[in-house]
Design a protein around this motif. Structure first.
Motif, PDB file in Angstrom:
ATOM      1  N   VAL A 180       0.876  -1.174   0.000  1.00 47.85           N
ATOM      2  CA  VAL A 180       0.000   0.000   0.000  1.00 47.85           C
ATOM      3  C   VAL A 180       0.911   1.221   0.000  1.00 47.85           C
ATOM      4  CG1 VAL A 180      -1.771   1.309   1.211  1.00 47.85           C
ATOM      5  CG2 VAL A 180      -1.820  -1.196   1.272  1.00 47.85           C
ATOM      6  N   ALA A 181       0.675   2.124  -0.951  1.00 43.85           N
ATOM      7  CA  ALA A 181       1.500   3.327  -1.062  1.00 43.85           C
ATOM      8  C   ALA A 181       0.611   4.525  -1.357  1.00 43.85           C
ATOM      9  CB  ALA A 181       2.541   3.167  -2.167  1.00 43.85           C
ATOM     10  N   ASP A 182       1.136   5.713  -1.058  1.00 43.83           N
ATOM     11  CA  ASP A 182       0.381   6.927  -1.368  1.00 43.83           C
ATOM     12  C   ASP A 182       0.851   7.495  -2.700  1.00 43.83           C
ATOM     13  OD1 ASP A 182       2.769   8.291  -0.897  1.00 43.83           O
ATOM     14  OD2 ASP A 182       2.147   9.078   1.064  1.00 43.83           O
ATOM     15  N   GLU A 183       0.289   8.634  -3.072  1.00 45.77           N
ATOM     16  CA  GLU A 183       0.569   9.207  -4.389  1.00 45.77           C
ATOM     17  C   GLU A 183       2.002   9.711  -4.521  1.00 45.77           C
ATOM     18  OE1 GLU A 183      -1.278  12.534  -1.895  1.00 45.77           O
ATOM     19  OE2 GLU A 183      -1.414  10.359  -2.125  1.00 45.77           O
ATOM     20  N   ALA A 184       2.698   9.904  -3.401  1.00 47.83           N
ATOM     21  CA  ALA A 184       4.094  10.346  -3.437  1.00 47.83           C
ATOM     22  C   ALA A 184       5.069   9.177  -3.515  1.00 47.83           C
ATOM     23  CB  ALA A 184       4.411  11.200  -2.213  1.00 47.83           C
ATOM     24  N   GLY A 185       4.537   7.943  -3.506  1.00 48.21           N
ATOM     25  CA  GLY A 185       5.396   6.770  -3.556  1.00 48.21           C
ATOM     26  C   GLY A 185       5.859   6.290  -2.198  1.00 48.21           C
ATOM     27  N   GLU A 186       5.301   6.865  -1.147  1.00 51.53           N
ATOM     28  CA  GLU A 186       5.648   6.426   0.202  1.00 51.53           C
ATOM     29  C   GLU A 186       4.945   5.099   0.493  1.00 51.53           C
ATOM     30  OE1 GLU A 186       7.956   6.776   3.452  1.00 51.53           O
ATOM     31  OE2 GLU A 186       7.762   8.411   2.005  1.00 51.53           O
TER      32      GLU A 186
END
Length: 345
Positions: free
Chosen positions: A17-23
């Motif tokens: 699971v990642a966010d839009e910033a690639g974290e």
């Protein structure tokens, strides 16, 4: 935004699971996810466990997911889409869902653009590609007698074949004979051949070591070993050529992603032969090794599904985070491959 990427193979299933910033916010791991090996119930259990762990670690509910993409080993024919879609739907994640054969998540994880070609060579071997217009093609990945030669078991079996031919006098003497004798703990070559034929010795768990020996002897100039490696390079490159031609990519510049355990031990002879075979048809192909976990490609495909552009910085952050967190869970961060062998011992 929350993106989910899954890589479900024949030995393990990973979810990110990642966010839009690639974290990378959460990772999950489960056992085999290929329905051909564990059945539909087993595949569903693996998906539930891996995705559930990742969502829990990311403190994300299924309803908060923006999009998800699943790389599924065993998704080979149109009939497989019918039987596997309920497994994906049952997870209850919101947003668009993309499901593809697991080779395509490896491609997306390794190629700098959303298009390119991937050669996966490990326990099995498959070639897949996508062109800039979104058209996709792949080889069967079914091994003998269908197609695709050049997996690690294929090469180990070829090494044993070379030893047998040397013993009967049909082929040249080869240092592979002593290497395989020592590898299985046999007394001598006759004991090795008898033991394998009578199932006293099983080379399959030793495939990686057998391939390593093959590569080393090819580097040292052994004719039998070199011929096997040359054949592998031509066969793997030939599979890529077939996909390139089907997609009309001969004149394109694209990444040729090399994924799977075979390429981690590959001699330069293999890589050079493969590259020469491909570049004879597609001279602008750029061979690159897959370094990121394939599940990263699932996250990127999920981003693609909603039109979110992943910058190079996002890709790098995603790859680094996935590698670190999967290693922390005790998982290997290298490429998985289709889990079909090209031959058993």
């Amino acid at each position: 935004m929350r993106f989910v990427g899954v890589d479900a193979g024949g030995t393990k299933t990973y979810a990110l699971v990642a966010d839009e910033a690639g974290e990378v916010l959460g990772v999950g791991r489960a056992g085999p996810g290929n329905w051909e090996g564990v059945g539909l119930d087993g595949a569903q259990a693996a998906l539930r466990q891996a995705v559930g762990e990742a969502l829990t670690a990311a403190r994300t509910s299924p309803q908060e997911v923006t999009a998800a993409a699943y790389g599924l080993a065993g998704l080979d024919w149109p009939s497989d889409e019918v039987r596997l879609r309920p497994l994906v739907d049952a997870l209850g994640l919101s947003g668009p869902a993309v499901w593809v054969n697991d080779t395509f998540v490896a491609l997306r994880a390794g190629a700098r653009e959303p298009w390119g070609v991937v050669i996966v060579a490990g326990t099995g071997t498959t070639v897949a590609g996508r062109n800039r217009w979104g058209e996709m093609a792949r080889t069967l990945g079914l091994g003998y007698p269908f197609d695709d030669w050049g997996s690690a078991p294929d090469l180990a079996q070829a090494a044993l074949h070379a030893v047998a031919r040397a013993y009967t006098g049909r082929g040249p003497a080869t240092p592979l004979s002593d290497r395989l004798v020592r590898l299985v703990g046999a007394a001598d070559v006759p004991d090795l051949l008898e033991g394998v034929s009578r199932w006293r010795y099983n080379l399959f768990p030793l495939v990686a070591d057998a391939v390593q020996a093959l590569m080393e002897e090819a580097d040292r100039g052994d004719a039998a070993a070199r011929e096997i490696v040359l054949r592998a390079g031509r066969e793997l490159g030939g599979g890529a050529v077939a996909v390139i031609r089907r997609l009309g990519m001969e004149g394109e510049e694209f990444d040729l992603v090399l994924a799977g355990g075979l390429f981690r031990s590959a001699t330069p002879l293999l890589l050079e032969t493969l590259s020469e075979t491909v570049r004879a048809v597609a001279p602008r192909a750029r061979p690159v090794r897959l370094e990121a976990p394939p599940a990263v490609g699932g996250v990127l495909l999920a981003m693609d599904a909603v039109g979110w552009e992943a910058t190079p910085e996002v890709r790098q952050r995603l790859a680094r985070g996935a590698t670190v967190k999967l290693e922390h869970k005790g998982a290997a961060s290298s490429s998985s491959a289709p889990e079909r062998s090209g031959g058993a011992f």
